[in-house]
Design an enzyme around this catalytic site. Structure first.
Site, short mmCIF file in Angstrom:
data_model
loop_
_atom_site.label_atom_id
_atom_site.label_comp_id
_atom_site.label_asym_id
_atom_site.label_seq_id
_atom_site.Cartn_x
_atom_site.Cartn_y
_atom_site.Cartn_z
N GLU A 47 26.55 36.73 -10.86
CA GLU A 47 25.63 36.02 -11.75
C GLU A 47 25.17 34.71 -11.12
OE1 GLU A 47 28.00 38.39 -14.87
OE2 GLU A 47 28.67 36.87 -13.45
N VAL A 48 23.99 34.27 -11.55
CA VAL A 48 23.43 32.97 -11.22
C VAL A 48 22.94 32.37 -12.53
CG1 VAL A 48 21.54 31.77 -10.03
CG2 VAL A 48 22.76 33.63 -8.88
#
Length: 306
Positions: A47-48
Site C-alpha cells: 500500500e501507499v
C-alpha cells in the site's frame, strides 16, 4: 505541482528493512486518482497513502490508501505508518498535532493514538473502523489450491475457512503446523478460481495462521493477495484485526478483553509484530485496536512534470 515529497517507513517493526514498507505522501493536494494509482503501482508496495485536508475540520486528515492495482477502504499498516509520519511534523494542514489523530477514510473514521519515545513518535494504535463481519465458509479444497497445500493440513476444530472483515475482507484459515504454513506457495490459477467462485470479483486475499497449543494468543501468520499484485505481505494489520475479532467472537465468554500478538513476514525475511486488543461485551465484539512500531527508511521526491 512539479514534484511530490514522500517518506517511507517500515511498519510493525523497530528494525529498518524488516516489517512492512509503506510510502506516505504527506501532502497530496492537487493529485488526481489516476496519478495516485500510478504512483502506488510504481512503488510496488502493498500500500501507499496519500494525505489530504479533512472534509470535516474537526478531523486531522483524509487518507486515501492504494495498493498496486486499486484503492482500498481501510488497511492496518498504512494507518500506523501514516500516523507515525504525520506525528513527526509540527502541524497537519495548519493544525497542531496532539497525541491523537482522526483519519477520514472510505471505511469510516479511523482513530489513532500516537506513542512517543524521547519526544519522537515511534508507534501508533488505531481502532478498526467497522464492526466484525463474517461471511460464508470456504471449502478446504479452494484454500488448498490457492497455496498448493494438502487440504488435510487445514485445521477446522475451531472454525472452517471463512471470510472475516473489520473494514477489509480476508479468507482466514487455520493450519495444523508451522511446517504447513512454511510450505504454502501461492498459485495464481487457484486464486483466480477462488475469486470467481467465492467473491464473484477479481479479489481474494488469504490469511493463513497457526496457533500454538501452549500460547494460543501468540499467532504466526502469512498473507497472500497475488490478484492485487501482492504475492505475499509481510504485515497485514487489517487481516490480523479481522482474525483476532473473529477468534474472540467464538469464545464462550460474553464479556472479555483479549490481547493478541501476531507474528508475520518471517518466511519473507521481514519479521513483523502486530499487537491487538479485542473487547467483547454482551456477546458482541465492540472494539478492535491495532498497535505497532515503525521506523523511517527513505525520503525523496516524485517528479510529476519534466
Amino acid at each position: 505541482m512539479n514534484s511530490l515529497s514522500y517518506i517511507t517507513v517500515d511498519v510493525f517493526t523497530s528494525t529498518r528493512f524488516e516489517g512492512n514498507p509503506l510510502a506516505v505522501m504527506a501532502d497530496a493536494r492537487g493529485l488526481g486518482d489516476a496519478a495516485m494509482q500510478q504512483i502506488a503501482a510504481e512503488f510496488g508496495y502493498s500500500e501507499v497513502t496519500f494525505v489530504l485536508p479533512p472534509e470535516n475540520p474537526e478531523n486531522s486528515a483524509r487518507v486515501r490508501i492504494f495498493t498496486p492495482t486499486m484503492e482500498v477502504p481501510f488497511a492496518g499498516h498504512p494507518n500506523v505508518g501514516t500516523a507515525c509520519v504525520l506525528g513527526q511534523q509540527s502541524e497537519i494542514f495548519g493544525r497542531a498535532i496532539g497525541d491523537t489523530l482522526r483519519f477520514e477514510e472510505k471505511a469510516g473514521l479511523v482513530e489513532v493514538a500516537l506513542q512517543r519515545s524521547e519526544g519522537r513518535v515511534t508507534a501508533a494504535t488505531i481502532r478498526a473502523p467497522r464492526p466484525l463481519h463474517t461471511g460464508e465458509t470456504i471449502p478446504e479444497s479452494v484454500i488448498a489450491s490457492c497455496v498448493s497445500i494438502d487440504p488435510a493440513s487445514i485445521r477446522k476444530s475451531t472454525h472452517a475457512p471463512v471470510f472475516a472483515s473489520v473494514g477489509l475482507n480476508f479468507a482466514v484459515t487455520e493450519l495444523e503446523s508451522l511446517e504447513a504454513l512454511a510450505a504454502a506457495s501461492p498459485n495464481i490459477n487457484g486464486f483466480q478460481a477462488a475469486a470467481k467462485t467465492t467473491t464473484g470479483s477479481h479479489d481474494f486475499s488469504l490469511f493463513l495462521y497457526v496457533r500454538p497449543a501452549a500460547t494460543p494468543w501468540k499467532i504466526r501468520a502469512r498473507m497472500f493477495a497475488p490478484l492485487d499484485n501482492v504475492i505475499e505481505d509481510p504485515a497485514t494489520g487489517s487481516a490480523s484485526a479481522a482474525l483476532s475479532a473473529y477468534l474472540v467472537s467464538l469464545l464462550p465468554e460474553a464479556n472479555i478483553s483479549q490481547h493478541v500478538t501476531i507474528e508475520q513476514g518471517v518466511e519473507m525475511g521481514r519479521r513483523s509484530i502486530i499487537e491487538l486488543d479485542v473487547v467483547k461485551k454482551a456477546g458482541t465484539v465492540t472494539d478492535v485496536r491495532i498497535s505497532g512500531s515503525c521506523v523511517p527508511v527513505m525520503k525523496g521526491e516524485i517528479i510529476l512534470r519534466d
